[in-house]
Design an enzyme around this catalytic site. Structure first.
Site, short mmCIF file in Angstrom:
data_model
loop_
_atom_site.label_atom_id
_atom_site.label_comp_id
_atom_site.label_asym_id
_atom_site.label_seq_id
_atom_site.Cartn_x
_atom_site.Cartn_y
_atom_site.Cartn_z
N HIS A 79 20.56 -27.79 -35.61
CA HIS A 79 19.25 -28.40 -35.82
C HIS A 79 18.12 -27.54 -35.27
O HIS A 79 18.31 -26.77 -34.32
CB HIS A 79 19.19 -29.82 -35.22
CG HIS A 79 19.30 -29.90 -33.73
ND1 HIS A 79 20.42 -30.38 -33.09
CD2 HIS A 79 18.43 -29.57 -32.75
CE1 HIS A 79 20.22 -30.34 -31.78
NE2 HIS A 79 19.02 -29.86 -31.55
N GLU B 85 18.15 -33.15 -37.62
CA GLU B 85 19.60 -33.18 -37.51
C GLU B 85 20.26 -32.88 -38.86
O GLU B 85 19.60 -32.85 -39.90
CB GLU B 85 20.03 -34.58 -37.03
CG GLU B 85 19.43 -35.01 -35.70
CD GLU B 85 20.05 -34.29 -34.51
OE1 GLU B 85 20.70 -33.25 -34.68
OE2 GLU B 85 19.88 -34.79 -33.37
N ASP C 141 8.51 -31.65 -31.09
CA ASP C 141 9.15 -32.96 -31.01
C ASP C 141 8.95 -33.62 -29.65
O ASP C 141 8.43 -33.02 -28.71
CB ASP C 141 10.66 -32.82 -31.29
CG ASP C 141 11.29 -31.63 -30.58
OD1 ASP C 141 10.81 -31.27 -29.49
OD2 ASP C 141 12.24 -31.05 -31.13
#
EC number: 3.5.99.6
Length: 634
Positions: free
Chosen positions: A154, A159, A81
């Site tokens: 998470h 999420e 990410d």
């Protein structure tokens, strides 16, 4: 002990004594795969995570590259990410993180590195995400995926509510995640609201997954992910469906798992005094009875009948545990002179004692053990406080401006150099105005913020009754980066701690023993103390030194762990509160409050009240409040 202790765990779990040992294990698994692929002239694809959890794994891989010749020429990487938007050279960028922790130190070809691009215009993100997935597929998929786990459960930035089939995409960050990231960005208002993340589906396609967690702060969510139901409210729980996932934990993060918390309900175990006390305290809380009211039936009904078999009756077990708990309580944390200390947590002699209280930040001493600190001083011990770090990044900009303004006005008021005061003030104001969100302060601003924290610590120490010469400001170098991310513990840090211990030659040391500090400073400060003590342990004076661990603002010791409980009267609790109030820059709204919105003094009092209430519920005396300690034997 029987081996059926993992019955509640729906994902395989390996528990290591420390995060260092766990990280070495994961790094070795990665290295072995890389080398086996090299031997077959094949490439290897790694999925990588950021954050504090995997940093030691990366450090081990770098070490293997340098000392063992481990090559990364055949490795392709895909990071989980990146914040959006985010410039790659920003302090908080995961590009920067990966370069600093891994890529700049190994021989991986730059074209083999893939990290989500936080600089794209929004209309290009969807195409980028599709191409990201395609690149992974073209290389044959991810061989090993490294994961941490967030407080909401998470993985990546998937999420709560994320679909099991989700792929790489742009997401909106959960409020809890943004609060947890606030310290890295010097304020929640600076945290991006979105991120690009690989999806749960992307992660599930990896051949092998290692999900890692360290510290007590992750224990609760690990229990939910590993032992709870599969639910999109805890995205990590989807890993229960993965064919080859291993959860890698240290002792602290595993503490809520059934095998650690209540192993007796799973199978026959080998009982010892510590386990019996732990089980009896749990039983009291389960059946809502004090220790001395537990019955044979209570024990039998809750998987603890073999204790009764060994001791003969509940009464005998109850008396034993009640006395153990009673003996932890003392109003004399430095030992009571001229008293029988057979059943006291601290020795009567020598008296008075030389004491060092190590405080990681300039306010941990009074927040975490202010009542005991006051007792030690009042009872005549030679108490020294060692503030391990400056705490300078935890001061708001307007406080720095206010103190710079004071310097300017002071110079003018007392006929000193008005020009110097004005120049200093303008330099501070200009530096702060030019600083962008999440950027590091100038050295001058950091210095003035450090002096603010130092002045507050002195005020707190003086209020308790400590002479100035018994307050020591160590300013350990690992901390002085100006950013939340610190340097690794170094030899200079350890030497500073050793030098102070050698100089004072203490009979008692108090140190922050919690691992839940979200920024890791407590963990590093404790490591420095442990290493210093280990190196000095054969000195004559150290053979008469006891090390007591307190917990910081984040968490308290469980009742079954406590070895010294110091009761506080209402007046002493108020004195503790006033000592905490001397830290004005942390009052009302601290820079890094963590997920708990209460002020630090409120957290401390609530925790101390809760400890006293827990003792009372077990049938012991009722006190206003209590501070708790565990002895570390070296």
């Amino acid at each position: 002990m029987n081996n059926d202790l993992s019955a509640f765990e729906k994902i395989p779990v390996n528990v290591f004594k420390t995060s260092e040992e766990a990280s070495k294990f994961v790094a070795r698994q990665v290295a072995d795969l890389i080398k086996s692929r090299q031997a077959s002239n094949k490439h290897c694809v790694l999925g990588l995570a950021t954050g504090s959890t995997p940093t030691r794994v990366y450090a081990e891989l770098v070490n293997m590259h340098k000392s063992e010749g481990l090559s990364f020429r055949n490795v392709y990487t895909f990071n989980l990410d990146e914040y959006y938007p985010m410039q790659p050279d920003s302090l908080q960028s995961y590009v920067r993180f990966m370069n600093e922790h891994l890529f700049n130190h190994i021989d991986i070809p730059k074209q083999n590195i893939h990290i989500p691009d936080g600089t794209l215009s929004k209309d290009k993100v969807a195409d980028f995400c599709r191409e990201y997935e395609n690149k992974i597929d073209q290389l044959g998929g991810i061989d090993i995926q490294i994961l941490g786990i967030g407080r909401t459960g998470h993985i990546g930035f998937n999420e709560p509510g994320s679909s099991e089939k989700s792929l790489t995409r742009l997401v909106t960050l959960d409020q809890v995640t943004r609060i947890d990231a606030a310290s890295d960005f010097f304020g929640e208002e600076n945290v991006p609201r979105k991120a690009i993340t690989m999806g749960v589906g992307s992660i599930m396609k990896a051949r092998k997954v290692f999900m890692m967690a360290w510290g007590e702060g992750k224990a609760s969510v690990i229990k939910k992910a590993v032992e709870g139901p599969i639910t999109d409210h805890i995205p990590s729980s989807f890993l229960q469906k993965h064919a080859d996932c291993l959860v890698v934990l240290d002792e602290a993060s595993s503490s809520e798992l059934v095998r650690k918390k209540t192993p007796w309900i799973l199978d026959t175990i080998d009982w010892n005094d510590r386990l019996i006390r732990k089980a009896v305290v749990w039983l009291c809380q389960k059946v809502k009875k004090p220790v001395l009211k537990l019955t044979n039936h209570d024990y039998m009904e809750h998987g603890m009948g073999d204790i009764i078999t060994e001791y003969g009756s509940a009464y005998k077990v109850n008396i034993k545990v009640f006395n153990d708990l009673q003996h932890t309580i003392t109003g004399w944390p430095g030992g009571k002179p001229n008293a029988d200390d057979t059943n006291r947590p601290e020795r009567a002699n020598p008296f008075p004692k030389r004491v060092i209280i190590f405080s990681p930040h300039p306010d941990d001493d009074v927040i975490s053990m202010g009542g005991t600190f006051i007792r030690l001083v009042d009872q005549g011990h030679e108490v020294h406080v060692a503030y391990q770090t400056s705490g300078n990044i935890a001061v708001f900009d307007d406080d720095a401006v206010r103190f710079a303004d004071f310097v300017r006005d002071f110079n003018e008021q007392f006929g000193l150099s008005k020009a110097d005061g004005e120049e200093f003030y303008q330099k501070i104001v200009s530096s702060i105005k030019q600083k962008g969100p999440g950027q590091i302060d100038s050295p001058e601003v950091l210095s003035i913020k450090g002096l603010i924290r130092r002045g507050e610590a002195k005020a707190g120490g003086r209020y308790v009754g400590l002479p100035d010469e018994q307050m020591h400001f160590l300013d350990m170098p690992f901390y002085e980066t100006g950013a939340v991310k610190k340097k690794p513990l170094g030899e200079d840090d350890i030497k500073i701690v050793m030098d102070l211990i050698e100089r004072i030659k203490p009979h008692q040391i108090y140190a922050a023993g919690d691992l839940s500090d979200p920024h890791g400073t407590h963990r590093v400060c404790l490591a420095a103390i442990f290493e210093a003590v280990n190196r000095l342990k054969n000195k004559d004076y150290m053979k008469d030194c006891w090390l007591w661990l307190y917990r910081g603002a984040w968490q308290e010791w469980d009742i079954d762990q406590i070895e010294m409980a110091v009761p506080l009267s209402p007046d002493e609790l108020m004195r503790k509160r006033r000592a905490i109030f001397k830290h004005q820059s942390q009052k009302d709204s601290a820079m890094f409050p963590g997920s708990d919105k209460r002020e630090f003094w409120m957290r401390a009092e609530d925790r101390n009240h809760a400890t006293a209430a827990a003792y009372n519920q077990l049938g012991l005396a009722e006190y206003e409040a209590m501070e708790a300690f565990v002895r570390h034997k070296f």
